[in-house]
Write a protein that holds these residues in place. Structure first.
Motif, PDB file in Angstrom:
ATOM      1  N   TRP A   1     -19.951  10.099   3.977  1.00 36.92           N
ATOM      2  CA  TRP A   1     -19.976  11.335   3.205  1.00 36.92           C
ATOM      3  C   TRP A   1     -19.269  11.240   1.855  1.00 36.92           C
ATOM      4  O   TRP A   1     -19.191  12.221   1.132  1.00 36.92           O
ATOM      5  N   GLY A   2     -18.729  10.088   1.508  1.00 37.80           N
ATOM      6  CA  GLY A   2     -18.077   9.933   0.219  1.00 37.80           C
ATOM      7  C   GLY A   2     -16.757  10.662   0.104  1.00 37.80           C
ATOM      8  O   GLY A   2     -16.281  10.923  -1.002  1.00 37.80           O
ATOM      9  N   HIS A   3     -16.145  10.986   1.242  1.00 37.25           N
ATOM     10  CA  HIS A   3     -14.865  11.710   1.244  1.00 37.25           C
ATOM     11  C   HIS A   3     -13.738  10.691   1.098  1.00 37.25           C
ATOM     12  O   HIS A   3     -13.359  10.028   2.057  1.00 37.25           O
ATOM     13  N   LEU A   4     -13.184  10.541  -0.112  1.00 36.55           N
ATOM     14  CA  LEU A   4     -12.200   9.498  -0.389  1.00 36.55           C
ATOM     15  C   LEU A   4     -10.795  10.069  -0.564  1.00 36.55           C
ATOM     16  O   LEU A   4     -10.558  10.934  -1.405  1.00 36.55           O
ATOM     17  N   THR A   5      -9.869   9.585   0.255  1.00 37.37           N
ATOM     18  CA  THR A   5      -8.440   9.838   0.099  1.00 37.37           C
ATOM     19  C   THR A   5      -7.725   8.519   0.366  1.00 37.37           C
ATOM     20  O   THR A   5      -8.376   7.505   0.663  1.00 37.37           O
ATOM     21  N   ASP A   6      -6.396   8.517   0.301  1.00 42.45           N
ATOM     22  CA  ASP A   6      -5.667   7.294   0.618  1.00 42.45           C
ATOM     23  C   ASP A   6      -5.835   6.888   2.077  1.00 42.45           C
ATOM     24  O   ASP A   6      -5.582   5.737   2.448  1.00 42.45           O
ATOM     25  N   LYS A   7      -6.318   7.800   2.914  1.00 41.00           N
ATOM     26  CA  LYS A   7      -6.555   7.463   4.321  1.00 41.00           C
ATOM     27  C   LYS A   7      -7.669   6.434   4.478  1.00 41.00           C
ATOM     28  O   LYS A   7      -7.764   5.770   5.501  1.00 41.00           O
TER      29      LYS A   7
ATOM     30  N   LEU B   1       0.830  -1.208   0.000  1.00 42.28           N
ATOM     31  CA  LEU B   1       0.000   0.000   0.000  1.00 42.28           C
ATOM     32  C   LEU B   1       0.865   1.259   0.000  1.00 42.28           C
ATOM     33  O   LEU B   1       0.501   2.263  -0.619  1.00 42.28           O
ATOM     34  N   ALA B   2       2.007   1.203   0.683  1.00 38.71           N
ATOM     35  CA  ALA B   2       2.917   2.351   0.667  1.00 38.71           C
ATOM     36  C   ALA B   2       3.392   2.628  -0.758  1.00 38.71           C
ATOM     37  O   ALA B   2       3.518   3.786  -1.177  1.00 38.71           O
ATOM     38  N   PHE B   3       3.628   1.561  -1.531  1.00 41.46           N
ATOM     39  CA  PHE B   3       4.025   1.735  -2.924  1.00 41.46           C
ATOM     40  C   PHE B   3       2.914   2.399  -3.722  1.00 41.46           C
ATOM     41  O   PHE B   3       3.144   3.357  -4.469  1.00 41.46           O
ATOM     42  N   LEU B   4       1.679   1.904  -3.575  1.00 47.49           N
ATOM     43  CA  LEU B   4       0.551   2.463  -4.321  1.00 47.49           C
ATOM     44  C   LEU B   4       0.317   3.932  -3.973  1.00 47.49           C
ATOM     45  O   LEU B   4       0.037   4.751  -4.849  1.00 47.49           O
ATOM     46  N   HIS B   5       0.424   4.257  -2.691  1.00 45.74           N
ATOM     47  CA  HIS B   5       0.101   5.609  -2.227  1.00 45.74           C
ATOM     48  C   HIS B   5       1.233   6.609  -2.430  1.00 45.74           C
ATOM     49  O   HIS B   5       0.987   7.781  -2.732  1.00 45.74           O
ATOM     50  N   GLU B   6       2.478   6.146  -2.253  1.00 43.79           N
ATOM     51  CA  GLU B   6       3.582   7.100  -2.129  1.00 43.79           C
ATOM     52  C   GLU B   6       4.691   6.944  -3.167  1.00 43.79           C
ATOM     53  O   GLU B   6       5.383   7.912  -3.486  1.00 43.79           O
TER      54      GLU B   6
ATOM     55  N   ALA C   1     -10.430   0.613  -7.813  1.00 47.06           N
ATOM     56  CA  ALA C   1      -9.330   1.549  -7.560  1.00 47.06           C
ATOM     57  C   ALA C   1      -9.544   2.881  -8.277  1.00 47.06           C
ATOM     58  O   ALA C   1     -10.159   2.953  -9.340  1.00 47.06           O
ATOM     59  N   LYS C   2      -9.020   3.937  -7.656  1.00 44.43           N
ATOM     60  CA  LYS C   2      -9.095   5.277  -8.234  1.00 44.43           C
ATOM     61  C   LYS C   2      -7.704   5.909  -8.231  1.00 44.43           C
ATOM     62  O   LYS C   2      -6.915   5.717  -7.312  1.00 44.43           O
ATOM     63  N   LEU C   3      -7.421   6.669  -9.285  1.00 41.97           N
ATOM     64  CA  LEU C   3      -6.169   7.418  -9.320  1.00 41.97           C
ATOM     65  C   LEU C   3      -6.288   8.639  -8.417  1.00 41.97           C
ATOM     66  O   LEU C   3      -7.285   9.353  -8.451  1.00 41.97           O
ATOM     67  N   ASN C   4      -5.261   8.848  -7.616  1.00 40.47           N
ATOM     68  CA  ASN C   4      -5.222  10.014  -6.735  1.00 40.47           C
ATOM     69  C   ASN C   4      -4.318  11.044  -7.398  1.00 40.47           C
ATOM     70  O   ASN C   4      -3.126  11.133  -7.115  1.00 40.47           O
ATOM     71  N   GLU C   5      -4.887  11.812  -8.327  1.00 38.13           N
ATOM     72  CA  GLU C   5      -4.098  12.691  -9.177  1.00 38.13           C
ATOM     73  C   GLU C   5      -3.686  13.983  -8.487  1.00 38.13           C
ATOM     74  O   GLU C   5      -2.703  14.603  -8.864  1.00 38.13           O
ATOM     75  N   GLU C   6      -4.445  14.399  -7.487  1.00 34.91           N
ATOM     76  CA  GLU C   6      -4.109  15.637  -6.790  1.00 34.91           C
ATOM     77  C   GLU C   6      -3.938  15.356  -5.310  1.00 34.91           C
ATOM     78  O   GLU C   6      -4.863  14.915  -4.645  1.00 34.91           O
TER      79      GLU C   6
ATOM     80  N   HIS D   1      -6.895   2.117  -3.481  1.00 32.58           N
ATOM     81  CA  HIS D   1      -7.456   0.815  -3.855  1.00 32.58           C
ATOM     82  C   HIS D   1      -8.964   0.767  -3.650  1.00 32.58           C
ATOM     83  O   HIS D   1      -9.706   0.238  -4.464  1.00 32.58           O
ATOM     84  N   ARG D   2      -9.452   1.265  -2.540  1.00 33.35           N
ATOM     85  CA  ARG D   2     -10.877   1.366  -2.174  1.00 33.35           C
ATOM     86  C   ARG D   2     -11.515   0.075  -1.668  1.00 33.35           C
ATOM     87  O   ARG D   2     -12.644   0.099  -1.198  1.00 33.35           O
ATOM     88  N   ASP D   3     -10.837  -1.061  -1.772  1.00 34.27           N
ATOM     89  CA  ASP D   3     -11.477  -2.303  -1.311  1.00 34.27           C
ATOM     90  C   ASP D   3     -10.451  -3.248  -0.684  1.00 34.27           C
ATOM     91  O   ASP D   3     -10.413  -4.434  -0.986  1.00 34.27           O
ATOM     92  N   ILE D   4      -9.628  -2.684   0.191  1.00 35.66           N
ATOM     93  CA  ILE D   4      -8.659  -3.507   0.916  1.00 35.66           C
ATOM     94  C   ILE D   4      -9.400  -4.338   1.957  1.00 35.66           C
ATOM     95  O   ILE D   4     -10.099  -3.815   2.811  1.00 35.66           O
TER      96      ILE D   4
END
Length: 246
Positions: free
Chosen positions: A101-107, A36-41, A73-78, A49-52
């Protein structure tokens, strides 16, 4: 994968299910954190990923963890902004700010990782429909044991005394830190891996006092799920929970 999924290894009843001793569980948990660190950072394309969940962690012939199923999965472009998307995921692993609330980040992935880490150390499924000791789920029980100062009670009894107590305690504390109700208080995944390996001190687990108590209450989450299910049955617009029954 030769050894199917982590979910099968942890929760399966078949005789062919591989036995996960403590060293293997520790290796799987750290491997998942590094993935996950690779995917995020580290990846050129930053991915949420959205479904770990345990079912989406596959095990190869050497029982190394491999993250699978990138269908949601979603791209975190910003960086430092949340992704606008319809809610989708698996009940029991979704971060509250995303589920409500649909607030999605890598967190959100970090929260899901925390749930899986608790499953690894306990051998129990957070989505089980059999509440234990009046606790809503495994995560709820971990919080209750933390309040009592009895965190080690959550360790899988199948391990007996054959586990590293320091590593187990670190894994539980990291899991609780990752599942903090406030996303801003969850660590990044590279820090999580470092904590699990004992290279970084785990900070005290705290809650954001400015957050409404109902937000932290599992009853409010249950009520939210019931409301969503009513909306689905009535045919109105509602979040799409992937594999809702799992």
């Amino acid at each position: 994968m030769e050894n199917n999924s982590l979910a099968r290894a942890l929760f399966g009843a078949e005789k062919s299910v591989p036995i996960l001793d403590w060293a293997t569980r520790q290796k799987i948990c750290i491997g998942l954190a590094r993935g996950l660190a690779f995917l995020h950072e580290e990846s050129t394309l930053k991915i949420v990923h959205r479904d770990i969940k345990a079912a989406n962690v596959l095990l190869d012939g050497d029982l190394n963890a491999k993250i699978s199923d990138f269908g949601l999965a979603k791209l975190n472009e910003e960086e430092n902004t949340h992704i606008s998307t319809r809610i989708a995921g698996t009940r029991g692993y979704m971060a509250p700010e995303y589920a409500l609330w649909g607030h999605l980040t890598d967190k959100a992935d970090i929260y899901s990782f925390g749930v899986v880490a608790l499953e690894i150390v306990s051998g129990k499924n957070n989505s089980s429909r059999k509440p234990e000791n009046e606790c809503v789920c495994l995560l709820d029980r971990a919080f209750a044991l933390q309040q009592k100062g009895s965190l080690m009670e959550i360790v899988d009894p199948k391990l007996g005394s054959e586990f590293n107590r320091d590593e187990a305690e670190r894994m539980i504390k990291v899991a609780i830190l990752c599942t903090n109700a406030s996303p801003t208080l969850r660590p990044i995944m590279s820090a999580v891996a470092s904590m699990l390996e004992g290279q970084t001190i785990i900070p005290e687990v705290i809650s954001d006092a400015s957050m409404d108590e109902d937000y932290l209450n599992f009853k409010s989450l249950r009520d939210c799920h019931k409301q969503m299910q009513k909306q689905i049955l009535s045919g109105s617009e509602a979040p799409n929970f992937h594999q809702m029954g799992q």
